[in-house]
Design an enzyme around this catalytic site. Structure first.
Site, PDB file in Angstrom:
ATOM      1  N   VAL A 144       0.836  -1.216   0.000  1.00 49.41           N
ATOM      2  CA  VAL A 144       0.000   0.000   0.000  1.00 49.41           C
ATOM      3  C   VAL A 144       0.863   1.256   0.000  1.00 49.41           C
ATOM      4  O   VAL A 144       0.530   2.246  -0.666  1.00 49.41           O
ATOM      5  CB  VAL A 144      -0.980  -0.008   1.203  1.00 49.41           C
ATOM      6  CG1 VAL A 144      -1.885   1.217   1.150  1.00 49.41           C
ATOM      7  CG2 VAL A 144      -1.822  -1.279   1.208  1.00 49.41           C
ATOM      8  N   LYS A 193      -6.868  -1.492   9.719  1.00 42.14           N
ATOM      9  CA  LYS A 193      -8.167  -1.829  10.329  1.00 42.14           C
ATOM     10  C   LYS A 193      -8.019  -2.638  11.608  1.00 42.14           C
ATOM     11  O   LYS A 193      -8.797  -2.484  12.554  1.00 42.14           O
ATOM     12  CB  LYS A 193      -9.061  -2.571   9.340  1.00 42.14           C
ATOM     13  CG  LYS A 193      -8.496  -3.869   8.777  1.00 42.14           C
ATOM     14  CD  LYS A 193      -7.887  -3.696   7.421  1.00 42.14           C
ATOM     15  CE  LYS A 193      -7.093  -4.894   7.005  1.00 42.14           C
ATOM     16  NZ  LYS A 193      -6.909  -5.028   5.586  1.00 42.14           N
ATOM     17  N   GLU A 249     -10.036   5.869   5.540  1.00 44.86           N
ATOM     18  CA  GLU A 249     -10.884   5.351   4.452  1.00 44.86           C
ATOM     19  C   GLU A 249     -10.375   3.999   3.936  1.00 44.86           C
ATOM     20  O   GLU A 249     -11.159   3.100   3.635  1.00 44.86           O
ATOM     21  CB  GLU A 249     -10.912   6.363   3.302  1.00 44.86           C
ATOM     22  CG  GLU A 249     -11.787   5.969   2.142  1.00 44.86           C
ATOM     23  CD  GLU A 249     -13.255   5.877   2.527  1.00 44.86           C
ATOM     24  OE1 GLU A 249     -13.828   6.875   2.947  1.00 44.86           O
ATOM     25  OE2 GLU A 249     -13.820   4.762   2.415  1.00 44.86           O
ATOM     26  N   GLY A 309     -10.895  -1.224   0.861  1.00 41.20           N
ATOM     27  CA  GLY A 309      -9.872  -0.671  -0.029  1.00 41.20           C
ATOM     28  C   GLY A 309     -10.292   0.589  -0.755  1.00 41.20           C
ATOM     29  O   GLY A 309     -10.480   1.645  -0.152  1.00 41.20           O
ATOM     30  N   GLY A 330      -1.120 -11.859  -3.226  1.00 40.69           N
ATOM     31  CA  GLY A 330      -0.978 -10.708  -2.311  1.00 40.69           C
ATOM     32  C   GLY A 330      -2.294 -10.201  -1.739  1.00 40.69           C
ATOM     33  O   GLY A 330      -2.349  -9.129  -1.152  1.00 40.69           O
ATOM     34  N   GLU A 339      -3.916 -11.349   4.178  1.00 39.84           N
ATOM     35  CA  GLU A 339      -3.115 -10.683   5.206  1.00 39.84           C
ATOM     36  C   GLU A 339      -1.873 -11.530   5.481  1.00 39.84           C
ATOM     37  O   GLU A 339      -1.825 -12.721   5.132  1.00 39.84           O
ATOM     38  CB  GLU A 339      -3.924 -10.554   6.501  1.00 39.84           C
ATOM     39  CG  GLU A 339      -5.132  -9.650   6.392  1.00 39.84           C
ATOM     40  CD  GLU A 339      -4.775  -8.210   6.060  1.00 39.84           C
ATOM     41  OE1 GLU A 339      -3.940  -7.613   6.757  1.00 39.84           O
ATOM     42  OE2 GLU A 339      -5.323  -7.682   5.086  1.00 39.84           O
ATOM     43  N   ASP A 355     -10.545 -10.363   9.822  1.00 39.03           N
ATOM     44  CA  ASP A 355     -10.344  -9.135   9.041  1.00 39.03           C
ATOM     45  C   ASP A 355     -11.700  -8.485   8.725  1.00 39.03           C
ATOM     46  O   ASP A 355     -11.851  -7.267   8.844  1.00 39.03           O
ATOM     47  CB  ASP A 355      -9.575  -9.471   7.752  1.00 39.03           C
ATOM     48  CG  ASP A 355      -9.403  -8.263   6.854  1.00 39.03           C
ATOM     49  OD1 ASP A 355      -8.601  -7.374   7.210  1.00 39.03           O
ATOM     50  OD2 ASP A 355     -10.075  -8.193   5.809  1.00 39.03           O
ATOM     51  N   LYS A 395     -13.196  -4.769  10.040  1.00 40.46           N
ATOM     52  CA  LYS A 395     -13.817  -3.759   9.173  1.00 40.46           C
ATOM     53  C   LYS A 395     -15.246  -3.479   9.629  1.00 40.46           C
ATOM     54  O   LYS A 395     -15.704  -2.335   9.606  1.00 40.46           O
ATOM     55  CB  LYS A 395     -13.787  -4.254   7.726  1.00 40.46           C
ATOM     56  CG  LYS A 395     -12.356  -4.311   7.165  1.00 40.46           C
ATOM     57  CD  LYS A 395     -12.266  -5.123   5.895  1.00 40.46           C
ATOM     58  CE  LYS A 395     -10.864  -5.148   5.323  1.00 40.46           C
ATOM     59  NZ  LYS A 395     -10.642  -6.163   4.295  1.00 40.46           N
ATOM     60  N   GLY A 450      -5.189  -4.329  -2.725  1.00 40.67           N
ATOM     61  CA  GLY A 450      -4.233  -4.061  -3.796  1.00 40.67           C
ATOM     62  C   GLY A 450      -3.601  -2.691  -3.623  1.00 40.67           C
ATOM     63  O   GLY A 450      -4.158  -1.811  -2.976  1.00 40.67           O
TER      64      GLY A 450
HETATM   65  P1  NDP Z   1       3.214  -4.811   3.556  1.00 40.71           P
HETATM   66  O1  NDP Z   1       3.682  -5.904   4.445  1.00 40.71           O
HETATM   67  O2  NDP Z   1       3.257  -5.007   2.088  1.00 40.71           O
HETATM   68  O3  NDP Z   1       4.016  -3.469   3.886  1.00 40.71           O
HETATM   69  C1  NDP Z   1       4.365  -3.056   5.162  1.00 40.71           C
HETATM   70  C2  NDP Z   1       5.729  -2.445   5.077  1.00 40.71           C
HETATM   71  O4  NDP Z   1       6.068  -1.822   6.310  1.00 40.71           O
HETATM   72  C3  NDP Z   1       6.815  -3.496   4.794  1.00 40.71           C
HETATM   73  O5  NDP Z   1       7.652  -3.038   3.762  1.00 40.71           O
HETATM   74  C4  NDP Z   1       7.536  -3.563   6.136  1.00 40.71           C
HETATM   75  O6  NDP Z   1       8.879  -3.919   6.016  1.00 40.71           O
HETATM   76  C5  NDP Z   1       7.397  -2.146   6.626  1.00 40.71           C
HETATM   77  N1  NDP Z   1       7.621  -1.998   8.055  1.00 40.71           N
HETATM   78  C6  NDP Z   1       7.368  -2.878   9.050  1.00 40.71           C
HETATM   79  N2  NDP Z   1       7.727  -2.342  10.243  1.00 40.71           N
HETATM   80  C7  NDP Z   1       8.234  -1.126   9.992  1.00 40.71           C
HETATM   81  C8  NDP Z   1       8.785  -0.103  10.802  1.00 40.71           C
HETATM   82  N3  NDP Z   1       8.898  -0.238  12.113  1.00 40.71           N
HETATM   83  N4  NDP Z   1       9.225   1.031  10.209  1.00 40.71           N
HETATM   84  C9  NDP Z   1       9.125   1.193   8.869  1.00 40.71           C
HETATM   85  N5  NDP Z   1       8.607   0.245   8.049  1.00 40.71           N
HETATM   86  C10 NDP Z   1       8.164  -0.899   8.604  1.00 40.71           C
HETATM   87  O7  NDP Z   1       1.720  -4.470   4.028  1.00 40.71           O
HETATM   88  P2  NDP Z   1       0.556  -3.826   3.167  1.00 40.71           P
HETATM   89  O8  NDP Z   1       1.081  -2.680   2.407  1.00 40.71           O
HETATM   90  O9  NDP Z   1      -0.176  -4.886   2.450  1.00 40.71           O
HETATM   91  O10 NDP Z   1      -0.432  -3.338   4.324  1.00 40.71           O
HETATM   92  C11 NDP Z   1      -0.198  -2.137   5.034  1.00 40.71           C
HETATM   93  C12 NDP Z   1      -1.463  -1.795   5.824  1.00 40.71           C
HETATM   94  O11 NDP Z   1      -2.540  -1.612   4.922  1.00 40.71           O
HETATM   95  C13 NDP Z   1      -1.913  -2.898   6.789  1.00 40.71           C
HETATM   96  O12 NDP Z   1      -2.486  -2.287   7.924  1.00 40.71           O
HETATM   97  C14 NDP Z   1      -2.987  -3.638   5.990  1.00 40.71           C
HETATM   98  O13 NDP Z   1      -3.913  -4.315   6.798  1.00 40.71           O
HETATM   99  C15 NDP Z   1      -3.611  -2.482   5.276  1.00 40.71           C
HETATM  100  N6  NDP Z   1      -4.327  -2.807   4.052  1.00 40.71           N
HETATM  101  C16 NDP Z   1      -3.693  -3.531   3.086  1.00 40.71           C
HETATM  102  C17 NDP Z   1      -4.351  -3.795   1.906  1.00 40.71           C
HETATM  103  C18 NDP Z   1      -3.688  -4.538   0.795  1.00 40.71           C
HETATM  104  O14 NDP Z   1      -4.309  -4.715  -0.245  1.00 40.71           O
HETATM  105  N7  NDP Z   1      -2.446  -4.982   0.942  1.00 40.71           N
HETATM  106  C19 NDP Z   1      -5.726  -3.337   1.679  1.00 40.71           C
HETATM  107  C20 NDP Z   1      -6.292  -2.560   2.758  1.00 40.71           C
HETATM  108  C21 NDP Z   1      -5.590  -2.312   3.905  1.00 40.71           C
HETATM  109  P3  NDP Z   1       9.250  -5.523   6.023  1.00 40.71           P
HETATM  110  O15 NDP Z   1       8.571  -6.117   4.835  1.00 40.71           O
HETATM  111  O16 NDP Z   1      10.721  -5.501   5.936  1.00 40.71           O
HETATM  112  O17 NDP Z   1       8.726  -6.049   7.320  1.00 40.71           O
HETATM  113  N1  HSE Z   2      -6.676  -9.289   3.258  1.00 36.89           N
HETATM  114  C1  HSE Z   2      -7.631  -8.262   2.932  1.00 36.89           C
HETATM  115  C2  HSE Z   2      -8.631  -8.841   1.953  1.00 36.89           C
HETATM  116  C3  HSE Z   2      -6.916  -7.082   2.325  1.00 36.89           C
HETATM  117  O1  HSE Z   2      -8.427  -9.950   1.466  1.00 36.89           O
HETATM  118  O2  HSE Z   2      -9.652  -8.215   1.702  1.00 36.89           O
HETATM  119  C4  HSE Z   2      -7.778  -5.876   2.209  1.00 36.89           C
HETATM  120  O3  HSE Z   2      -8.137  -5.366   3.452  1.00 36.89           O
END
Ligand code: NDP
Ligand code: HSE
Length: 438
Positions: free
Chosen positions: A17, A108, A132, A137, A190, A193, A204, A208, A305
């Site tokens: 994200v 969330k 939001e 998403g 991807g 979670e 999850d 939400k 995504g």
């Molecule tokens: P990712 O695991 O892809 O990204 C998280 C990033 O944060 C990783 O690169 C991680 O590094 C880094 N990180 C972890 N700890 C630290 C820290 N202390 N300081 C700086 N960076 C750090 O997660 P997502 O992007 O998928 O998800 C992020 C948030 O968005 C979550 O809360 C998720 O629930 C939410 N979300 C995600 C969606 C999705 O489609 N993916 C959709 C809706 C919400 P490393 O990999 O090295 O640990």
């Molecule tokens: N794991 C979550 C899903 C990501 O499958 O909907 C979006 O919140």
């Protein structure tokens, strides 16, 4: 009006994200500036790994491994938390708020459990928290509840808010594939979670739903009060029976107002194929919202995504930017209602629904009347019965659909039925909406 030249943003977490958010801020900078009145400057991004190429041309944006460089930077207006999880995300957010920075998050899980503490800290410090992206998403459902539907008493929300589960159930329904096989594919793409238990066990969706319920009814909701049941026990046989009944099984997050109490529950639900939400397949999300003035509304789109979720994150940054440009703050209260109320969340025993019950019946004379006798004794009236195949002395599936019944009565009846000699295993229960009828 502000004398600022730009809205300065720091992103903590450069994962899926975080990268989508950065890409949108960079690639759509012109339209963002035209809409907001000022440019967004992506000043700093922090991640544990600053070496990996994320495929984004960052220009002058600084990369750091230390999130505090963002949280303590006096130039930064908005801190975007995109690392997920509880620790250190909560500490980062609270520290940013204490430093009078606005926060945007997609987390969330954190908001469902610690949201009240975070919203209160934001109100106290005169900053806002945008979330939001935390529900569905890219679908602007929270903004719709807060703004577009603000004139309504919300009556109910039926949501498909977990893309992973919808993807799995769709593949099981359309391709007859096994649960575990499709889960692996969803993880590889991807959608799931980091811990897929959160997805498949409904957690999850419940995270939400607690946010949706709070915004729909203006009440704090304890996450543990949301009833949660996942899809890991859904088998191909139930999917086949659902088809025979003209239904689909979806993991629904349901919230509604019932006699001054709020229902908040997540569980697999059998719905008629003709319901609009039944046609929502694959990783897509949808929410069917009913308001007293507007009637039925349907929101549909990608719930996960990098780009769809980034779209919601950037919209929150822009809302904050617009407030800064026009010199106001918290025009919209962080938890949406200026005056909140404490509503009781209805106990699951007290809800009513119609039910799909699949008994493992030993196919002997009298079994049907024994089972229906116990159901009748507990005020459960049967609408229809299906039995397929005959294997004397072995358990065969016997399916009954009930009329509306009280959950407490159903549980009591099944506690008795499941110990009977003519029943060869625990009964499968799937709640039905629309009574299985189009
Ligand atoms: P990712 O695991 O892809 O990204 C998280 C990033 O944060 C990783 O690169 C991680 O590094 C880094 N990180 C972890 N700890 C630290 C820290 N202390 N300081 C700086 N960076 C750090 O997660 P997502 O992007 O998928 O998800 C992020 C948030 O968005 C979550 O809360 C998720 O629930 C939410 N979300 C995600 C969606 C999705 O489609 N993916 C959709 C809706 C919400 P490393 O990999 O090295 O640990
Ligand atoms: N794991 C979550 C899903 C990501 O499958 O909907 C979006 O919140």
């Amino acid at each position: 009006m502000t004398s600022k030249k730009s809205i300065n943003v720091g992103i903590i977490g450069f994962g899926t994200v975080g990268a989508g958010t950065a890409r949108i801020l960079i690639e759509n900078a012109d339209i963002i500036e035209r809409r907001m009145g000022l440019p967004v400057r992506l000043k700093t991004i922090s991640d544990l790994d600053v070496k990996r190429d994320r495929g984004i041309k960052l220009g002058s944006t600084k990369l750091t491994t230390d999130a505090k460089e963002i949280i303590n930077d006096p130039e930064i207006d908005v801190v975007v938390e995109l690392i997920g999880g509880y620790k250190p995300a909560k500490e980062f957010i609270l520290a940013a708020i204490a430093n009078k920075k606005h926060v945007v998050t997609a987390n969330k899980a954190l908001l469902a459990v610690h949201g009240e503490e975070i919203y209160a800290a934001a109100e106290k410090n005169g900053v806002t928290v945008g979330y939001e992206a935390s529900v569905a998403g890219g679908i602007p459902i929270l903004k719709s509840l807060k703004e577009g539907l603000a004139a309504n008493r919300i009556e109910s929300i039926y949501g498909i808010v977990n893309g992973t589960c919808n993807y799995i159930l769709t593949a099981m329904t359309n391709e007859g594939r096994a649960f575990g096989d499709v889960l692996k594919e969803a993880q590889a793409k991807g959608y799931a979670e980091a811990d897929p238990t959160f997805d498949i066990e409904g957690i999850d969706s419940a995270h939400k739903l607690s946010i949706l319920t709070m915004l729909a009814f203006g009440t704090p909701v304890k996450f543990e009060d949301v009833y949660t049941e996942g899809i890991s026990k859904i088998t191909p046989i139930d999917i086949e029976f659902a088809k025979d009944l003209g239904c689909k099984i979806k993991l629904l997050a349901i919230t509604k107002m019932a006699n001054g109490e709020v229902e908040a529950r997540v569980h697999p639900t059998m719905i008629p194929e003709s319901f609009p939400i039944a046609t929502v397949d694959g990783v897509f999300n949808a929410l069917f919202v009913k308001g007293d003035a507007v009637g039925n509304t349907l929101f549909y789109g990608r719930g996960a995504g990098d780009m769809p979720t980034g779209s919601a994150v950037v919209a929150d940054i822009m809302d904050i930017g617009r407030d800064i440009v026009s010199g106001c703050v918290n025009r919209m209260p962080v938890a949406s209602f200026r005056k909140r109320q404490q509503l009781k969340v209805r106990k699951m025993d007290d809800i009513t629904s119609s039910y799909y019950l699949r008994f493992a019946a030993i196919d002997k004379p009298g079994v049907l009347s024994k089972i229906s006798g116990v159901l009748g004794k507990n005020n459960i009236s049967i609408e229809s019965v299906i039995q397929k195949g005959r294997q004397a002395a072995e358990a065969v599936p016997l399916v009954m659909m009930s009329h509306e019944a009280l959950e407490r009565d159903v549980r009591k009846a099944l506690a008795e039925i499941d110990t009977m000699d003519c029943v060869g295993g625990p009964t499968v229960v799937i709640r039905m909406e629309g009574n299985g009828k189009a």
